[in-house]
Design a protein around this motif. Structure first.
Motif, PDB file in Angstrom:
ATOM      1  N   TYR A  12       0.838  -1.188   0.000  1.00 50.89           N
ATOM      2  CA  TYR A  12       0.000   0.000   0.000  1.00 50.89           C
ATOM      3  C   TYR A  12       0.873   1.238   0.000  1.00 50.89           C
ATOM      4  O   TYR A  12       2.059   1.137   0.330  1.00 50.89           O
ATOM      5  CB  TYR A  12      -0.967  -0.012   1.201  1.00 50.89           C
ATOM      6  CG  TYR A  12      -0.315  -0.214   2.553  1.00 50.89           C
ATOM      7  CD1 TYR A  12       0.135   0.863   3.304  1.00 50.89           C
ATOM      8  CD2 TYR A  12      -0.139  -1.489   3.090  1.00 50.89           C
ATOM      9  CE1 TYR A  12       0.732   0.681   4.546  1.00 50.89           C
ATOM     10  CE2 TYR A  12       0.449  -1.688   4.324  1.00 50.89           C
ATOM     11  CZ  TYR A  12       0.878  -0.596   5.048  1.00 50.89           C
ATOM     12  OH  TYR A  12       1.463  -0.784   6.275  1.00 50.89           O
ATOM     13  N   PRO A  13       0.351   2.407  -0.406  1.00 50.38           N
ATOM     14  CA  PRO A  13      -0.985   2.652  -0.940  1.00 50.38           C
ATOM     15  C   PRO A  13      -1.068   2.240  -2.410  1.00 50.38           C
ATOM     16  O   PRO A  13      -0.057   1.964  -3.042  1.00 50.38           O
ATOM     17  CB  PRO A  13      -1.132   4.163  -0.813  1.00 50.38           C
ATOM     18  CG  PRO A  13       0.258   4.686  -0.979  1.00 50.38           C
ATOM     19  CD  PRO A  13       1.159   3.626  -0.347  1.00 50.38           C
ATOM     20  N   ASN A  14      -2.256   2.200  -2.921  1.00 48.17           N
ATOM     21  CA  ASN A  14      -2.487   1.892  -4.326  1.00 48.17           C
ATOM     22  C   ASN A  14      -3.473   2.918  -4.860  1.00 48.17           C
ATOM     23  O   ASN A  14      -4.619   2.923  -4.427  1.00 48.17           O
ATOM     24  CB  ASN A  14      -3.041   0.488  -4.490  1.00 48.17           C
ATOM     25  CG  ASN A  14      -3.188   0.097  -5.942  1.00 48.17           C
ATOM     26  OD1 ASN A  14      -2.688   0.774  -6.819  1.00 48.17           O
ATOM     27  ND2 ASN A  14      -3.894  -0.978  -6.183  1.00 48.17           N
TER      28      ASN A  14
END
Length: 66
Positions: A12-14
């Motif tokens: 993450y993040p995406n």
């Protein structure tokens, strides 16, 4: 890599802009992380201490897209 019955990897993040967080749960003995593009080219690699569970990978200078 040694894994348990239910290995988990969280990324993450995406989408990621500057720093990708990689978190390992129930996985041990990871020595390094390698990131490849869609064409299979190595974009970056980073050493990973077996004591770490979370790793921050700087992706700011990597080319955008696939």
């Amino acid at each position: 890599m040694t894994t348990s019955n239910n290995p988990s990897v969280f990324l993450y993040p995406n989408p990621v802009n500057q720093s990708l967080t990689i978190e390992l749960v129930k996985i041990s003995q990871v020595n390094q992380v390698e990131i490849y593009n869609y064409a299979g080219q190595l974009m970056t690699k980073q050493e990973w201490s077996s004591a770490q569970r979370v790793l921050q990978v700087d992706v700011l200078n990597l080319p955008t897209g696939g």
